[in-house]
Design a protein around this motif. Structure first.
Motif, PDB file in Angstrom:
ATOM      1  N   HIS A   2      39.883  -8.915 -43.322  1.00 31.68           N
ATOM      2  CA  HIS A   2      40.591 -10.114 -43.756  1.00 31.68           C
ATOM      3  C   HIS A   2      40.499 -11.223 -42.715  1.00 31.68           C
ATOM      4  N   ARG A   3      40.591 -10.854 -41.438  1.00 35.32           N
ATOM      5  CA  ARG A   3      40.489 -11.855 -40.376  1.00 35.32           C
ATOM      6  C   ARG A   3      39.086 -12.476 -40.353  1.00 35.32           C
ATOM      7  N   THR A   4      38.063 -11.636 -40.558  1.00 40.63           N
ATOM      8  CA  THR A   4      36.694 -12.137 -40.601  1.00 40.63           C
ATOM      9  C   THR A   4      36.522 -13.146 -41.728  1.00 40.63           C
ATOM     10  N   SER A   5      37.051 -12.818 -42.903  1.00 35.72           N
ATOM     11  CA  SER A   5      36.963 -13.730 -44.040  1.00 35.72           C
ATOM     12  C   SER A   5      37.689 -15.040 -43.745  1.00 35.72           C
ATOM     13  N   ARG A   6      38.860 -14.922 -43.120  1.00 36.03           N
ATOM     14  CA  ARG A   6      39.631 -16.119 -42.798  1.00 36.03           C
ATOM     15  C   ARG A   6      38.881 -17.006 -41.809  1.00 36.03           C
ATOM     16  N   GLU A   7      38.274 -16.381 -40.785  1.00 32.77           N
ATOM     17  CA  GLU A   7      37.542 -17.155 -39.787  1.00 32.77           C
ATOM     18  C   GLU A   7      36.277 -17.765 -40.370  1.00 32.77           C
ATOM     19  N   ALA A   8      35.634 -17.055 -41.302  1.00 30.16           N
ATOM     20  CA  ALA A   8      34.445 -17.615 -41.957  1.00 30.16           C
ATOM     21  C   ALA A   8      34.832 -18.821 -42.803  1.00 30.16           C
ATOM     22  N   ARG A   9      35.966 -18.736 -43.490  1.00 33.11           N
ATOM     23  CA  ARG A   9      36.430 -19.884 -44.264  1.00 33.11           C
ATOM     24  C   ARG A   9      36.736 -21.064 -43.359  1.00 33.11           C
ATOM     25  N   THR A  10      37.279 -20.767 -42.182  1.00 35.27           N
ATOM     26  CA  THR A  10      37.539 -21.830 -41.215  1.00 35.27           C
ATOM     27  C   THR A  10      36.238 -22.515 -40.822  1.00 35.27           C
ATOM     28  N   ALA A  11      35.212 -21.728 -40.488  1.00 34.87           N
ATOM     29  CA  ALA A  11      33.931 -22.294 -40.074  1.00 34.87           C
ATOM     30  C   ALA A  11      33.251 -23.032 -41.214  1.00 34.87           C
ATOM     31  N   ALA A  12      33.447 -22.570 -42.455  1.00 34.51           N
ATOM     32  CA  ALA A  12      32.792 -23.197 -43.602  1.00 34.51           C
ATOM     33  C   ALA A  12      33.321 -24.600 -43.873  1.00 34.51           C
ATOM     34  N   LYS A  13      34.446 -24.962 -43.256  1.00 35.08           N
ATOM     35  CA  LYS A  13      34.975 -26.315 -43.423  1.00 35.08           C
ATOM     36  C   LYS A  13      34.149 -27.347 -42.684  1.00 35.08           C
ATOM     37  N   LEU A  14      33.288 -26.894 -41.775  1.00 32.70           N
ATOM     38  CA  LEU A  14      32.570 -27.806 -40.889  1.00 32.70           C
ATOM     39  C   LEU A  14      31.172 -28.077 -41.429  1.00 32.70           C
ATOM     40  N   HIS A  15      30.827 -29.334 -41.563  1.00 33.51           N
ATOM     41  CA  HIS A  15      29.506 -29.720 -42.063  1.00 33.51           C
ATOM     42  C   HIS A  15      28.938 -30.798 -41.143  1.00 33.51           C
ATOM     43  N   HIS A  16      28.000 -30.413 -40.319  1.00 33.59           N
ATOM     44  CA  HIS A  16      27.371 -31.357 -39.387  1.00 33.59           C
ATOM     45  C   HIS A  16      26.071 -30.762 -38.898  1.00 33.59           C
TER      46      HIS A  16
END
Length: 492
Positions: free
Chosen positions: A59-73
């Motif tokens: 669950h933590r991995t999924s949460r952190e991946a969602r956090t990273a997916a917010k970034l587009h650059h």
């Protein structure tokens, strides 16, 4: 552990392992649905975890991946998907053909002031984008910075990134890498943007000194950071930003805006004087060298090179071209009507020898030699590096992936092995600028050939690029250069 050929969630096929870190194994993969390369991060779950602990980690991995997916650059690796296969979490990311910065430093030694400033400035841009999105990275270090074969600088591995607004993610643990972890983080303080900036300062120090500013032992840290002798090891041009970012007190640490200003001042070389245009009135063709091939590191790869005042230019000792009767001679022929062969002269490198056009300007940087035609319509590059057991055709395919994503109207002409005494492969393509981050002129069409020559454990990359209109005219010159190139001999 994953295996080559394995299909993850019936979509992502694993190709080969790229490397392993503290948080997991990274694989080169292929998205069979969208038919594109991807990087698949296999998050390694410790086998001794209980069922509940394992679920918490997933669950933590999924949460952190969602956090990273917010970034587009463009300076941040894109996260495409998060998946679970047989209880094993996977993060599917953008595939960036590259070498990690730690491998660059290990292979090349201290980086030049300009190159270090350029890299640090782009990483700082990535961090500013992340911080503006309420995300801190928490593990900025050379191993998590990718230097793309196309020159792109990318901050990767947001696998332990934290959203500052997520109460489940904020904690006072000391996750990160010793040597690059801010002192307040080692003392147990929550993650914050200032900690990422300290880690960037430590990374910049490592780029020019080849080691972090301290070894991770908090004992001597306070003393070390006040010693002028330690910072004196860094180049004077970078010392203000390094000392500012490595301030022990986060409240007194240099901010991102000031650090960006100082880095960009160092990274921007003096403009090169404009060259006169050819009398025919031909339009300006190119502001810098287009593509120079460089093979290096355990993965091997390419880098984009632009000759400017920061590069080392000047005369090189060359012998006159031998008489054509010599078996190694480069013909010294007066040009005839189009197509023609330009006059050539020898250039002797470290064990290798190449016939190069007379009157072309030479620039050398990071082991790559590039000659440019005075009007900017053609370029020749040569680099020689150790080979780490890679197939030359596969290396060219990796480079093609990087190039085709950067330019317009890309078209492969051919990509094939060439029979001969040495293991050789060639890649020919056409494409249209802009590309290479603005170094190629918008709307100008180019024609390019890259040849890889493997001789023992040494590999030569000979590159030839011209404007589309000059390709036929200069093809005899290219063929002569390829024919008379003599590769470096492997060590005895």
């Amino acid at each position: 552990m994953g295996t080559p050929g394995q299909l993850i969630v019936k979509r992502y096929r694993l190709v080969r392992a790229l490397g392993q870190g503290g948080m997991g194994m990274v694989w080169e993969g292929h998205d069979t649905l969208l038919d594109r390369p991807v990087a698949a991060k296999e998050v390694l779950v410790p086998p001794k975890l209980s069922t509940r602990q394992r679920l918490d980690m997933i669950h933590r991995t999924s949460r952190e991946a969602r956090t990273a997916a917010k970034l587009h650059h463009r300076n941040i690796v894109s996260v495409f998907d998060v998946a679970e296969e047989d209880g094993q979490p996977w993060i599917i990311m953008e595939m960036v053909p590259s070498r990690s910065l730690d491998r660059v430093i290990a292979g090349e030694g201290p980086l030049s002031v300009t190159r270090a400033a350029v890299i640090a400035s782009q990483v700082l841009t990535a961090l500013s984008v992340a911080h503006a999105a309420d995300v801190v990275h928490r593990d900025v270090k050379p191993a998590n910075i990718l230097i793309g074969y196309d020159g792109r600088v990318v901050l990767s591995d947001f696998g332990i990134a934290t959203s500052m607004s997520d109460p489940h993610a904020q904690h006072s643990g000391t996750v990160g890498s010793p040597g690059f972890l801010a002192p307040e983080r080692q003392a147990g303080a929550p993650a914050a943007p200032a900690g990422d900036l300290w880690s960037l300062g430590a990374t910049l120090f490592a780029m020019v000194v080849c080691r972090p500013p301290f070894d991770g032992d908090m004992g001597p840290l306070a003393t070390l950071l006040t010693k002028d002798a330690e910072f004196a090891k860094a180049p004077a041009e970078l010392r203000p930003v390094i000392t500012g970012l490595l301030a022990k007190d986060p409240a007194k640490r240099m901010g991102a805006e000031e650090a960006k200003r100082l880095l960009d001042a160092v990274a921007s070389p003096e403009p090169e004087p404009e060259r006169p245009q050819r009398a025919t009135g031909r339009a300006k063709m190119l502001a810098g060298v287009v593509a120079a091939a460089v093979l290096a590191g355990t993965v091997g790869g390419w880098a984009v090179l632009r000759p400017d005042s920061a590069a080392t230019a000047g005369p090189v000792p060359t012998a006159p071209a031998p008489d054509v009767a010599s078996p190694l001679a480069v013909p010294n022929v007066t040009p005839s009507p189009t197509p023609s062969r330009l006059k050539l002269k020898w250039h002797d490198g470290e064990g290798w020898r190449a016939g190069v056009p007379r009157g072309w300007r030479l620039v050398s940087r990071d082991g790559t030699f590039t000659w440019s035609e005075p009007a900017g319509t053609a370029y020749l590059s040569v680099s020689v590096s150790p080979l780490a057991g890679r197939d030359p055709l596969a290396l060219l395919q990796e480079t093609e992936t990087a190039l085709s994503a950067e330019v317009r109207k890309y078209r492969r002409v051919r990509l094939e092995k060439v029979p001969g005494k040495d293991v050789t492969a060639e890649w020919e393509s056409t494409w249209t600028g802009p590309g290479y981050h603005g170094w190629a002129v918008k709307g100008v069409a180019y024609h390019e050939t890259q040849r890889i020559i493997v001789n023992g454990d040494r590999v030569s990359v000979v590159g030839w690029v011209t404007t589309r209109s000059e390709w036929r005219h200069l093809t005899p010159t290219m063929k002569a250069i390829f024919k008379y190139y003599r590769p470096a001999q492997p060590p005895a």
